[in-house]
Every structure is written in structure tokens, then in C-alpha cells.
Scaffold this motif. Structure first.
Motif, mmCIF file in Angstrom:
data_model
loop_
_atom_site.group_PDB
_atom_site.id
_atom_site.type_symbol
_atom_site.label_atom_id
_atom_site.label_comp_id
_atom_site.label_asym_id
_atom_site.label_seq_id
_atom_site.Cartn_x
_atom_site.Cartn_y
_atom_site.Cartn_z
ATOM 1 N N TYR A 252 -34.807 -13.006 -26.364
ATOM 2 C CA TYR A 252 -34.034 -13.838 -25.396
ATOM 3 C C TYR A 252 -34.959 -13.432 -23.873
ATOM 4 C CZ TYR A 252 -30.564 -15.893 -22.168
ATOM 5 O OH TYR A 252 -30.141 -16.857 -21.258
ATOM 6 N N THR A 255 -38.430 -14.675 -23.789
ATOM 7 C CA THR A 255 -38.520 -16.062 -23.421
ATOM 8 C C THR A 255 -38.069 -16.323 -21.977
ATOM 9 O OG1 THR A 255 -38.053 -16.129 -25.852
ATOM 10 C CG2 THR A 255 -37.852 -17.934 -24.311
ATOM 11 N N ASN A 256 -37.144 -15.833 -21.363
ATOM 12 C CA ASN A 256 -36.549 -16.267 -20.188
ATOM 13 C C ASN A 256 -37.033 -15.056 -18.963
ATOM 14 O OD1 ASN A 256 -34.355 -18.433 -20.967
ATOM 15 N ND2 ASN A 256 -34.226 -16.750 -22.381
ATOM 16 N N GLU A 381 -28.108 -13.204 -27.027
ATOM 17 C CA GLU A 381 -28.015 -13.885 -25.546
ATOM 18 C C GLU A 381 -26.776 -13.562 -24.840
ATOM 19 O OE1 GLU A 381 -28.167 -18.251 -25.992
ATOM 20 O OE2 GLU A 381 -27.677 -18.522 -23.811
#
Length: 805
Positions: A252, A255-256, A381
Motif C-alpha cells: 500500500y 503503490t501510494n 491499509e
């Protein structure tokens, strides 16, 4: 209806009608014939176990004299008394040992079962590919089950086998079942073997699914230490042994693009596994090299020290070796906790099906101390979002959670020197002396014992003044914690076949003096430095040193004069004068695997479903010794017992007397050391090699001496025996100032005597032990237990006899 062709499994189908036309034999891609014992049951390898147990006598130290396992109890078992069910003291001890080993085995196997479901759900079935340098891909699965897995799904068969065996073994502990201590021990050995298989399944699944290194001796160096966690970012800690949720937090973050806002570190084995992700050469279903962005915060013994240092903003726990008061510790310091595995839920509410933002809001505003989230993706997340959002709210709390100078001085002056703390402290730190010196302004004793403290907190439990002793340790070592920044090599995974081809002969002949495996937890008798000292002693001497888990982490905290950690001082191959970190504690299976590979790759033994043959080879010819110097849990018991069944002795630290069992040889009984010469079936008395199978040492010096001794094997050639004897004697001289008392036992020829003491030793052999020496030729004429014979082929198994006399 769609027509399926090719290979598929029933698990893939729902609501279908099956019409079987013809059964076609599966293509056999493995040229080894099936061995005698595929999927061995409880009694299948009993004969092998009894060979071990007859040579290495079982010594028990019962915790008490009663049995309280049923309602007839408590039963007095002193003397020759038996309980109401008929069991005696030895039987009760054997039962407790079996239960302990089963607890450890269940932990590893259940871990494997969880990973099996999770990796298949997340990634789908994947080819089981260990690369071109590894053809013996799953040594334990192949040796025990008799199958060569082709995909992740194939490990399901091995898991089913493990689970059936565990169920049957646990049933044997019920009242009115097994009563013989020897059979309990045989079952414990069987349990240990299942444990080793469960560990292999775990690590093979995660290596393939998370693309971890496949035997890479140059696996990346990663950061370790509390000081590596950037306090300018939010800090998320993943704690336990199962990487699933921690890995999702990393994905997470990747990816972010959140790495500038959050640092992710691990405690215990999850830490090592997070740093292995994406570093392999296999199928890439995870971000490449993402594992190098994770930090190893520390081993199990560091957990409470970290909490009190105020390092973390959010914690995700998974399974195994998580302290039961983790929630209490976190709640007191407003650190949100997320339980991600149903084995540890700590009474928290299951929020798996709630929206992410609602859960984060509750945690960030401290409406709940923690939550359960059993979906690793959601847990990851929530973990990252919570850590980032709660960090500013925790700034003031974090500052208030650590001691000020005035608070520290006041606490120090409160100590009454009752010494209750010293009595319960595992390494027996005289904490009252620390307090006394600190009251004078001298914090050095607090600093010099910081690494000795195992972080158990038992001192705080008994303190009459309720002193927060671990918190006081934090105050006294704040600068050290801030600068605790080191490097360790990421877990490399299995040993390559090519490495075995290079070292197989030197190991069997003894010219590489041995393989030393350092495994286990952080319950050291005298601090983490001992892990480094033991590893360095043997790697400097040319042994192959292999390590894993908490011991690999703890030895990383020390450097040489040039500031290099042990991973920067030595290469990472499976070779002499090298040190390998195979990975987390489930990666210990690769150490078993290396021993199996010596037998099958170097010696061309068929290992398929041929466990006792391989174990016999290892016991007789592979000079290896394990050490669990920080052994703590029941997993340590099952790991050691599994290592024993495959023929490798283990040395454990003094606290291991709590396991209350040892396997000790009797060197004074010649009948215990009779083996078969496989060349002709003749019986040969050998020297006691290895002398013990499970030995408790009191000090690291005694442990190192014993480890060198337990690397002797009957197959050593004269050069190899001379090398091993030299190290055995030299360690004794270095730490005890004298030669070991039993060195003559291992001499078969004058060429085997260490050059440094050769003349002295020959004189002593003649004068003290009555051996006949030809001084002109400098030969031993008479005296040894047996002559050196380079073609001697020792075995303990009748079916290995090639030609009978």
C-alpha cells in the motif's frame, strides 16, 4: 458444459459432473524410485528413533513429583509409584515433552496452512520454481512425503499429512493412551520431523509468492536497529511471524508513494521476512526490491524496550512470539494496535467487514485501543493510514511516556535494594547495584547491562516499589537507542545445489571442520553479544556458519574495529569462513535441507521417501551441530527435536533446563558405540562421535567447546580429524587453559594429532594412557579405539550392508 483438458484439480471445480474416461498415469519427471517410507506414520520410523534413544540416553529433570492432568490427580509419582492411570514419572515427563513439541509444531504448521490459503487466494497457483541452481527444490518434502512439488498447490498434500500426524500424536497424549517414556520420545522425534516439514512448507510458499531470494549469497544488506526508524515519519511496526499483513502495508505504501510519510519496521521473524520481499529472480507479482525499504526493528527480546522508547506510532501483530500484554503496553502509550490473525485477537472487536476510514477514525481518535482485521489487505491499509494520522496526535503523548531526568532520579532513589528483581531476572542482573550507581550519577552499569537484559519484564512484576525498570533502562540508554543503526544480510533462503557440490566432500571428510547452525530466540544467559561471539569464533575458524531468526538479528548489533557488522566482514555463501542468514525461523528448514543435499547430491543417496537412510548418513558423516543459545518457546523444543531426528546434535543454553530433558551419550560404554561397516556388515566400535544429541551448556565457552566436539564424525579422514581435533583442543586452550580431558578418544593415527601439541600428546599417550609408540617412525602402534580407515562406511541400518561377511 465446457470441456476441460490437461491437468486440473477438483478444488478448482464447483457444481460439475465428472465422467472418467480413462486414467492416464501422470508423467513421472523425477527419476528417483519411491523409497521405503513415503508419508511415514507414527510407528514407521520407530526403529530409527530407538537407535538414537538407545545411544543417547534420555535424562529427565521433572518439574514436580506429581501428575495433575486428570481428575484422579494429583498423583504422587515419587519413587516407583504410578499414577491412577498407571503412568510413572518417566512416562509423565515424556508426555510433557511431546506436548511441548506438539505446541511448537502446531505453530509452524498452522502458519504454513494460513500462508497456503492466503498466497493461493492472493496470487493464484504459481509454479514452484527455485531457479536453475537448485534442483533438489524441497528436500524435506521430498524426503518425507516422497513428492516433488510442481506448484504451490502441491504443498497442500504435505500440509494434509502434517495435520493428520499432529492430530494422531496429540491423541496419544490423552489419559489412557501411551505410557512408555521411550515411545513418548519416539513420538516427540516424529513431531520434530513434522515441525521441520511444516517450516519448509511455510518458507517455500513465501519464497515463491513473495519472490524472495532463492539461495542468493549476496542477498541485500538491510537496516537493523531501533535507530533506523525515522522519527520524522510515522512508524508502523509489524510484530510476529506471519508476513501477510505487514507485506500488504508495504505494498500500500509503495503503490501510494507514502515512503516519505511512513517507516515500516518489523519485530521478531516478520521483520526478517519483510526485508526479503521482491529480491528474488522468480515470477514478479510483488514490487521489485520493496523488501529493502523495510527495517528490522529488532528481535523478540527488544519488543518491550521499543515500546518504552516510544519509537512506534501503530502496531500490527500477527502470530507467534507476540507478548500477551502487547495490547496493555500499547494502550498505556496510546499506540493503536491491529490484530491481523485469528490466533491472537486479545479480546478486541473484529472490524474486518467495516469500512477502512471508520476503523482508522476510531483508532486515531483513541475511541478503541485496537481492532481485529483478518483481511491482510485491509489491515495493511488501515495500519499505514492510522500510523500517518495518529503520529501528530501522539507527539505529546510520546514525550510524556518517557522519563525526564527528575523522574529518573526520583525513581532511582526509591529502590530499597530488596533484590527480588535479581532473583527472577533470567540473566541475574543485580538491578539494585544499577540503581545505587545511578543515584551517584553513574549510568554506566545501566548501559553495560542493556544488551544483557532479555526484556522479559519479570523484574517489574516483583518490584515492591513498582519501579518501571525497563523504562529506566530506556532513559539511561536513550542516546544508544537513537544511534542503534546496523546492517544485516536479508534472508537468502535455501542452499544451492552448486554450493553443496563444492563443499560436500570437505564436510564429509572433515577438511571443512563442521557446519554450525545458530538458531533460536533471544533468551540469552548473558546478553546478545554472545550470539556475535559464537558466530565469529566459528566463522574465523573456517566452519560453515548458518543462522536464522532472532539470533541472526542479535548478532547484527556488533561491529569490528572497522565498524563492520558480521555480515559485512564475511561473505554469505554456504562455505567455510562464510556466514549465511537463511531467513526467519521457518527458514531453519533449509539447514535440514542442506544436510539432506549433502547425502543426495554429494553421496548420491536416494532421498525420496527415505528418511532414516538420510538421517543415518547425516548422523555418521555430516559434521554439523546446532545451537539454540536463546531458546525460549515450545517452538525451540520442536525445532531442536526435529534436528535431532535427522541426526544433528544440538547445544542449548542453561535456561533450557526448563525443558527438563537431555539426550546424553555415555562414552564409557563401548556397547553404545557399535556401528555397522556397510562394506561387509561387520560390527565396528567407533569413538563417541557425536557424543551427545541434546546438551545443556552453562556458558558460551562450554557451548563452543562442545560444538567443536560434536562435529566429529566416524567418517572423518585423517586430515579432517586432525583439523577438527586442532580446533577442539585450541578452543579448550583458549578458554580453559588446558587440553580437553578426552582428546585421546578421537585419535586413530599419529597424523591426526594437532601439530602444535603433537610431541607432547604422543608422550602423554604413551606415559599416561599406555599406548605403544614407535618413536623412530613417530607412529602409534597400539592404543586407539580403531585405526583410521578412509574407506570405512559407517551405518546404523542393516539394509545398507552391501556384502555380508
Amino acid at each position: 458444459m465446457a470441456k476441460l483438458e490437461g491437468s486440473f484439480t477438483v478444488e478448482d471445480m464447483k457444481n460439475v459432473q465428472i465422467n472418467i474416461g480413462a486414467v492416464v498415469k501422470e508423467e513421472e519427471e523425477w527419476d528417483q524410485p519411491m523409497g521405503p517410507f513415503p508419508k511415514p506414520q507414527i510407528a514407521t520410523l520407530r526403529d530409527w528413533d530407538f537407535k538414537i534413544l538407545n545411544r543417547y540416553r534420555i535424562f529427565y529433570a521433572p518439574a514436580d513429583d506429581t501428575c495433575t492432568l486428570c481428575t484422579y490427580g494429583p498423583c504422587d509419582l515419587t519413587g516407583n509409584k504410578r499414577g491412577a492411570c498407571g503412568i510413572d514419572m518417566a512416562g509423565t515427563c515424556g508426555k510433557i515433552v511431546l506436548v511441548a513439541c506438539l505446541m511448537g509444531t502446531c505453530a509452524h504448521t498452522a502458519h504454513g496452512r494460513h500462508l497456503y490459503h492466503w498466497t493461493l487466494d492472493k496470487f493464484g497457483d504459481m509454479k514452484f520454481d527455485m531457479g536453475t541452481d537448485i534442483l533438489v527444490t524441497a528436500p524435506l518434502t521430498e524426503t518425507i512425503i516422497g513428492i516433488r512439488p510442481k506448484s504451490l498447490k502441491d504443498f497442500g498434500k504435505a500440509l494434509e499429512y502434517c495435520e493428520e500426524q499432529i492430530t494422531q500424536l496429540l491423541a496419544a497424549t490423552h489419559t489412557g493412551q501411551e505410557g512408555s517414556y521411550v515411545d513418548f520420545e519416539s513420538k516427540a522425534l516424529h513431531t520434530g520431523m513434522i515441525d521441520s516439514l511444516g517450516k519448509e512448507i511455510c518458507d517455500m510458499l513465501q519464497i515463491v509468492a513473495y519472490n524472495m531470494p532463492r539461495g542468493d549469497p549476496n542477498a541485500p544488506l538491510v537496516e537493523i536497529g531501533m535507530g533506523t526508524l525515522d522519527q520524522n515519519k510515522a512508524v508502523l511496526i509489524a510484530y510476529g511471524h506471519n508476513l501477510a499483513a505487514g507485506a500488504e502495508a508495504m505494498f500500500y505504501t509503495e503503490t501510494n508513494n507514502l515512503w516519505d510519510k511512513v517507516d515500516i519496521g518489523g519485530v521478531c521473524c516478520t521483520a526478517i521476512d519483510l526485508t526479503r520481499i521482491g529480491e528474488g529472480m522468480g515470477e514478479k507479482k510483488v514490487p521489485d526490491m520493496v523488501g529493502t525499504k523495510a527495517k528490522v526493528a529488532g528481535a523478540i527480546g527488544w519488543w518491550r524496550k521499543m515500546v518504552r522508547a516510544g519509537i512506534m506510532d501503530t502496531v500490527m501483530i500477527d502470530e507467534q512470539c507476540v507478548w500477551c500484554d502487547a495490547l496493555k503496553d500499547c494502550e498505556e502509550r496510546k499506540i493503536p494496535l491491529i490484530a491481523t490473525n485469528d490466533k491472537i485477537m486479545l479480546g478486541l472487536k473484529d472490524r474486518t467487514n467495516d469500512p477502512v476510514d471508520e476503523i482508522v477514525d476510531d483508532l486515531v481518535n483513541f475511541r478503541v485501543p485496537g481492532v481485529v482485521i483478518l483481511d491482510p489487505v485491509k489491515a495493511g491499509e488501515v495500519g499505514v493510514k492510522t500510523a500517518i494520522a495518529v503520529k501528530p496526535k501522539r507527539a505529546d503523548i510520546k514525550n510524556k511516556s518517557v522519563l525526564t531526568e527528575d523522574e529518573f532520579k526520583k525513581l532511582v532513589s526509591s529502590c530499597t535494594k530488596c533484590n527480588e528483581c535479581a532473583f527472577v531476572c533470567p540473566p541475574h542482573i543485580r538491578i539494585s547495584n544499577l540503581m545505587e550507581e545511578a543515584a551517584k550519577g553513574n549510568l554506566e552499569p545501566f548501559s553495560s547491562t542493556y544488551e544483557v537484559c532479555v526484556g522479559c519484564g519479570r523484574c517489574e512484576q516483583v518490584c515492591r516499589q513498582d519501579l518501571p525498570i525497563l523504562k529506566m533502562y530506556e532513559y539511561a540508554n536513550r542516546e544508544y537507542i537513537r544511534n542503534q543503526k546496523f546492517k544485516m544480510r536479508a534472508g537468502r533462503g535455501p542452499i544451492r545445489d552448486t554450493e553443496i557440490r563444492a563443499v560436500g566432500a570437505p564436510i564429509v571428510l572433515g577438511t571443512i571442520p563442521g557446519v554450525i547452525a545458530l538458531v533460536g530466540c533471544s533468551n540469552y544467559p548473558n546478553g546478545t553479544k554472545e550470539a556475535y561471539d559464537i558466530a565469529k569464533e566459528f566463522v574465523d575458524r573456517g566452519y560453515i556458519v548458518v543462522t536464522s531468526g532472532c539470533m541472526a538479528m542479535d548478532m547484527s548489533l556488533y561491529t569490528d574495529a572497522e565498524g563492520k557488522t558480521i555480515w559485512e566482514q564475511y561473505p554469505g555463501a554456504f562455505d567455510g569462513r562464510n556466514i549465511c542468514n537463511v531467513g526467519s525461523c521457518v527458514a531453519n528448514a533449509h539447514i535440514h535441507g542442506a544436510a539432506i543435499k549433502v547425502a543426495t547430491i554429494f553421496a548420491h543417496r536416494n532421498h525420496r521417501a527415505n528418511y532414516d537412510d538420510i538421517a543415518d548418513y547425516i548422523l555418521s558423516k555430516v559434521g554439523a551441530c546446532g545451537i539454540a543459545w536463546g531458546a525460549y518457546s515450545q517452538k525451540a523444543a520442536s525445532i531442536a527435536t526435529g534436528v535431532n531426528r535427522i541426526g544433528v546434535p544440538v547445544v542449548v543454553q542453561p535456561h533450557s533446563v526448563i525443558y527438563r530433558r537431555a539426550f546424553l551419550g555415555r562414552a564409557d560404554l563401548p556397547e553404545d558405540w557399535m556401528v555397522i561397516d556397510a562394506r561387509d556388515g561387520s560390527k565396528v566400535r567407533i569413538e563417541p562421535a557425536p557424543e551427545h544429541m541434546l546438551y545443556v551448556a552453562e556458558t558460551k565457552e562450554e557451548a563452543m567447546l562442545m560444538m567443536a566436539k560434536l562435529c566429529f564424525r566416524p567418517s572423518d579422514n585423517s586430515i579432517g580429524r586432525m583439523i577438527k581435533l586442532t580446533h577442539y583442543c585450541d578452543i579448550s586452550m583458549k578458554y580453559f587453559g588446558k587440553l580437553p580431558d578426552d582428546w585421546p578418544v578421537y585419535v586413530r593415527h599419529a597424523s591426526e594429532l594437532p601439530l602444535a601439541w603433537k610431541d607432547q600428546m604422543m608422550k602423554e599417550l604413551e606415559e599416561k594412557y599406555g599406548w605403544k609408540i614407535d618413536w623412530k617412525a613417530k607412529k602409534i602402534v597400539e592404543g586407539p579405539i580403531r585405526p583410521a580407515d578412509v574407506s570405512f562406511d559407517p551405518t546404523n541400518i542393516e539394509r545398507k550392508i552391501r556384502v555380508r561377511k
